[in-house]
Write an enzyme that holds these catalytic residues in place. Structure first.
Site, PDB file in Angstrom:
ATOM      1  CD  GLU A   1      -5.816  -0.129   2.238  1.00  0.00           C
ATOM      2  OE1 GLU A   1      -6.484  -0.118   1.198  1.00  0.00           O
ATOM      3  OE2 GLU A   1      -5.539  -1.178   2.853  1.00  0.00           O
TER       4      GLU A   1
ATOM      5  NE  ARG B   1      -3.687  -2.367   0.084  1.00  0.00           N
ATOM      6  CZ  ARG B   1      -3.286  -3.475  -0.531  1.00  0.00           C
ATOM      7  NH1 ARG B   1      -2.168  -3.499  -1.209  1.00  0.00           N
ATOM      8  NH2 ARG B   1      -4.012  -4.560  -0.486  1.00  0.00           N
TER       9      ARG B   1
ATOM     10  CB  SER C   1      -9.334  -2.148   3.610  1.00  0.00           C
ATOM     11  OG  SER C   1      -9.772  -3.327   2.989  1.00  0.00           O
TER      12      SER C   1
END
EC number: 1.3.1.98
Length: 342
Positions: free
Chosen positions: A325, A159, A229
């Site tokens: 995130e 990420r 998420s």
């Protein structure tokens, strides 16, 4: 300050921006950026707003990147795609499958635009963008100079990429180059995909299974606002993982190539009995604990408060500290999500 950002973020948080501009080509994007900068305003470039949380009104110009277009080059070993940053990611996945060019099926139904995919190095069910990325085309905002970064130069991580660091504010992504090898190899390491037979499975079956898993577990942002998420799956040292597994032997864990171990944030949150927990208008989703949802006109303060609570509970129980995130946006730009919820 009366331009609502609610339609431009999938969380459905209602804050305003001073100006909102839709850019359909590189020149429009540059003009909007240069005009706002000349006025001394901060500038934020958004795709579909599927991975942001606005903490307050934005004191500047938000540019919506809508640069479209898909070009395909058919080479003997692979298909090469040049895709405009404003194309919808899932529509691209469907299009490549319909055209008989598999390779993106594990990444089906990830929300957002193609241009956002390298920023996060999006990933799901064992595949990350870096597996298929050939290059990323950017424009340097101050000069209009075009820059092409190879996948290696993008410095992809979990990420993470150069676009969250050195390239964050000075460059805008205008297109992404993808390489889809003609020798298709299914990736069946996660979830229901492990039940599929690698010798007979088709790309369409993988796509269908991924779509089924995502739609049954994840809320539709059109019904309940969310940013997918909310937390990253934590990556911990082998020692930390060993200590945790000695206490919680059923904890899902995924050893990484560098010796570290990825844990499942959703499982950790679930073990703290936090599914369905609500604060103000925001709640932990009942099916997938990794997702925070806008149940009822949630305010950004509600989201921060609930995220803080989740992080504390998981930290106290497992000594693993979750990081968002989702990207947090303050009045004049991105702020540290970890610091905001600590």
């Amino acid at each position: 300050m009366n331009h609502s950002l609610k339609p431009w973020n999938t969380f459905g948080i209602d804050h305003n921006a001073q100006h909102i501009v839709c850019a359909e080509d590189e020149q429009q994007l540059l003009n909007a950026w240069q005009h706002a900068t000349a006025e001394g305003q901060p500038v934020l470039i958004l795709g579909e707003g599927s991975n942001v949380l606005f903490l307050e009104d934005y004191r500047g110009t938000v540019i919506i990147n809508r640069i479209k277009g898909i070009e395909i080059h058919d080479e003997p070993d692979a298909w090469y795609l040049h895709v405009g940053a404003g194309e919808n990611w899932h529509r691209l996945v469907k299009y490549t499958l319909q055209e008989g060019m598999p390779g993106l099926e594990n990444l089906a139904l990830i929300p957002g635009c193609v241009g956002s995919s390298p920023i996060q190095n999006i990933g799901a069910y064992g595949v990350e963008l870096q597996r298929v990325c050939a290059y990323v085309d950017c424009v340097e905002l101050a000069t209009g100079k075009q820059v092409r970064l190879t996948a290696k130069e993008c410095r992809f991580g979990y990420r993470d990429s150069i676009f969250k660091h050195e390239y964050q504010d000075r460059f805008a992504i205008v297109a992404v180059g993808l390489r889809l090898p003609k020798e298709w190899q299914p990736v069946l390491t996660y979830g229901d995909l492990t039940r599929l037979d690698p010798t007979t499975v088709t790309p369409q079956q993988v796509f269908d299974a991924v779509c089924h898993m995502r739609t049954t577990k994840l809320p539709d942002p059109k019904v309940n606002g969310n940013a997918g998420s909310f937390f990253k799956n934590p990556v911990v040292s082998a020692e930390t993982a060993k200590a945790l597994l000695s206490q919680f032997p059923t904890a899902p864990n995924y050893p990484q190539a560098d010796g570290s171990v990825k844990l499942a944030a959703g499982w950790l949150i679930d073990q703290c009995q936090l599914k369905g927990m609500q604060m103000g208008g925001v709640a932990v989703h009942r099916q997938q604990a990794l997702v925070l949802i806008n149940e009822d006109n949630a305010k950004s303060e509600d989201v921060v408060q609930l995220a803080h609570h989740v992080r504390q509970k998981v930290g106290e129980k497992f000594n693993v500290w979750l990081e968002p995130e989702v990207r947090f946006i303050g009045a004049s730009g991105e702020v540290s999500a970890v610091e905001t919820i600590s």
